[in-house]
Design an enzyme around this catalytic site. Structure first.
Site, PDB file in Angstrom:
ATOM      1  N   GLU A 183       0.914  -1.029  -0.034  1.00  0.00           N
ATOM      2  CA  GLU A 183      -0.029   0.196  -0.170  1.00  0.00           C
ATOM      3  C   GLU A 183       0.904   1.183  -0.107  1.00  0.00           C
ATOM      4  OE1 GLU A 183      -1.594  -1.303   3.439  1.00  0.00           O
ATOM      5  OE2 GLU A 183      -3.469  -2.103   2.642  1.00  0.00           O
ATOM      6  N   TYR A 191       8.100   1.749  -7.534  1.00  0.00           N
ATOM      7  CA  TYR A 191       7.352   0.597  -7.729  1.00  0.00           C
ATOM      8  C   TYR A 191       6.780   0.368  -9.205  1.00  0.00           C
ATOM      9  CZ  TYR A 191       6.820   1.175  -2.675  1.00  0.00           C
ATOM     10  OH  TYR A 191       7.131   1.586  -1.529  1.00  0.00           O
TER      11      TYR A 191
END
Length: 166
Positions: free
Chosen positions: A112, A124
């Protein structure tokens, strides 16, 4: 000091205060509440948790904390002191985590991330994480402002082939 001088290593000694200090420094600009040493201890004591830190031999630059169960894993947090950011060190920590988890048979990694954390989102994306959900008002800053969390997922074999992690 060059990027190559940094090493990643597993650690088992008591570095709870260092983890807390790094977390506070790394997320201060985002008005995040720093995690206390006891919170890190609670995480570290959980089954399947791995903590890796990176340093240059004299200063702890940052860490990554993740856990796995069966064929899934969760990236709990990754942080660097501000003076070490932007040098590819977080990518090295991510690389080591993905390799470690792949060797253990993990197929998916979840995380998250606050929706406005652009630096983390770029990192990411570079490792082929994709959005798989959203948690409204998940994060609350110290000043009370709320932000959504983006839930990201990585298919490990896909990441290994796209990123050419060997």
């Amino acid at each position: 000091m060059t990027e190559q001088s940094y090493i990643c290593r597993l650690f088992t000694d008591n570095v709870l205060q260092a983890l807390s200090d790094i977390h506070a420094e790394a997320f201060q600009a985002m008005d995040e509440r720093p995690w206390r040493p006891q919170e890190f201890l609670s995480l570290i004591e959980m089954p399947g948790v791995v903590v890796r830190l990176t340093d240059d031999g004299t200063d702890v630059a940052g860490y990554i904390l993740y856990r796995s169960v069966a064929d899934e894993a969760e990236l709990i947090t990754v942080a660097l002191r501000p003076g070490y950011q932007g040098r590819g060190i977080a990518a090295g920590l991510m690389y080591d985590m993905i390799r470690d988890l792949a060797e253990r048979g993990v197929e998916k990694i979840f995380l998250e991330v606050r929706e406005d954390n652009e630096r983390a989102l770029r990192l990411y994306k570079d490792f082929a994480f994709t959005t798989c959900g959203k948690r409204p008002d998940y994060y609350q800053t110290q000043s009370g402002k709320r932000f959504d969390a983006l839930c990201l997922c990585l298919i490990v074999n896909k990441s290994l082939s796209e990123k050419k992690i060997k």
